[in-house]
Design an enzyme around this catalytic site. Structure first.
Site, PDB file in Angstrom:
ATOM      1  N   GLN A 166       3.682  58.029  55.390  1.00  0.00           N
ATOM      2  CA  GLN A 166       3.808  56.591  55.606  1.00  0.00           C
ATOM      3  C   GLN A 166       4.849  55.991  54.665  1.00  0.00           C
ATOM      4  O   GLN A 166       5.294  54.867  54.870  1.00  0.00           O
ATOM      5  CB  GLN A 166       2.471  55.890  55.336  1.00  0.00           C
ATOM      6  CG  GLN A 166       1.364  56.218  56.315  1.00  0.00           C
ATOM      7  CD  GLN A 166       0.053  55.619  55.849  1.00  0.00           C
ATOM      8  OE1 GLN A 166      -0.535  56.074  54.880  1.00  0.00           O
ATOM      9  NE2 GLN A 166      -0.408  54.601  56.543  1.00  0.00           N
ATOM     10  N   HIS A 193       6.648  55.399  59.089  1.00  0.00           N
ATOM     11  CA  HIS A 193       6.913  53.969  58.916  1.00  0.00           C
ATOM     12  C   HIS A 193       8.361  53.682  58.548  1.00  0.00           C
ATOM     13  O   HIS A 193       8.679  52.609  58.048  1.00  0.00           O
ATOM     14  CB  HIS A 193       5.960  53.384  57.873  1.00  0.00           C
ATOM     15  CG  HIS A 193       4.538  53.363  58.329  1.00  0.00           C
ATOM     16  ND1 HIS A 193       3.481  53.162  57.472  1.00  0.00           N
ATOM     17  CD2 HIS A 193       3.989  53.525  59.565  1.00  0.00           C
ATOM     18  CE1 HIS A 193       2.342  53.206  58.158  1.00  0.00           C
ATOM     19  NE2 HIS A 193       2.633  53.429  59.417  1.00  0.00           N
TER      20      HIS A 193
END
Length: 267
Positions: free
Chosen positions: A115, A133
């Site tokens: 992430q 992300h």
């Protein structure tokens, strides 16, 4: 689910829970899912804790959304320029380096999906399968999407407003390659992470709170397909009750201890 006792962070090496060591020793395909806790020990603050004095009055939706960018690109770029400068000045921690050593040691395929938008895994020597992300350093045009290959100028001291660089293709503003709230994930990134979880023998979930979807769904999906899932986190999270083993330790203490244990007593 087994749950080892909390481990002190100032003792090295720490004891690796037997169940975790045995699962790792038996695995030939390991997928590691990392979140903010993976980089926290390098000094990268979590998103909501990273605003600092200059941006304290602004909520995350102002600093990390298309709406915020459209309203004030100079403000948003100044925030990300500060983050770029911050990450550049930091170094991978022992957890990052341990994952790289494990992957490069042979005999085990270690795949990382993160992430995190920083490049600390790569600088430690790992290849990252998916930045789910986005990537702070993958700058691109906010309009035409063309990649921005030049090195952006980062002020030595943080400023609250800074005009973004201009795209060499169309002349519009350049933005960071991160996923903003409500934005689309990078093409193929989640699917790559999902596939890596489904064909793994072991999934390690390291330093993620388990509250941001769809990334947070990966451990449960893997476990539903019979994959052993281990959480490494000093704190209880929304994922803790749904994994096979919980190890209450930080990334920079647990991962080196695990890799050292495997090197000392290979399968």
């Amino acid at each position: 689910m087994t749950n080892s006792a909390p481990q002190p962070t100032d003792v090295s090496p720490i004891e690796v829970p037997t169940a975790v060591r045995e699962a790792a020793r038996a695995a030939r395909r390991v997928t590691v899912l990392t979140g903010a806790g993976m980089s926290a020990e390098s000094g990268v603050p979590t998103f909501r804790g990273a605003k600092g004095g200059l941006w304290e009055e602004f909520d995350p939706m102002t600093l990390a959304s298309q709406r915020g960018w459209d309203a004030d690109p100079d403000l948003v770029w100044a925030w990300y320029a500060w983050r770029i400068g911050l990450v550049r000045a930091l170094e991978p921690n022992a957890g990052h380096r341990a994952l790289a050593r494990w992957a490069n040691g042979g005999g085990v395929e270690v795949r990382i999906a993160t992430q995190n938008v920083d490049d600390l895994h790569e600088r430690a020597g790992s290849e990252v399968l998916a930045h789910v992300h986005g990537d702070l350093f993958a700058l691109r045009c906010s309009v035409c999407g063309a990649p921005f290959e030049d090195e952006p100028e980062i002020p030595a001291e943080p400023v609250q407003r800074l005009e973004p660089p201009l795209c060499g293709e169309c002349g519009e503003y350049v933005r960071p390659g991160v996923v903003w709230f409500g934005g689309m994930l990078p093409e193929g990134a989640f699917d790559a992470a999902l596939d890596a979880c489904l064909d793994a023998d072991l999934v390690l979930v390291v330093g993620t709170s388990g509250i941001v979807y769809p990334f947070a769904s990966l451990p449960d999906i893997a476990r539903g397909h019979g994959v052993t899932v281990v959480e490494i986190n000093p704190e209880d999270t929304d994922l803790s009750s749904g994994v096979d083993h919980v190890w209450r330790a930080t990334a920079a203490t647990a991962l080196p201890a695990l890799v050292e244990a495997l090197e000392a007593d290979p399968a």
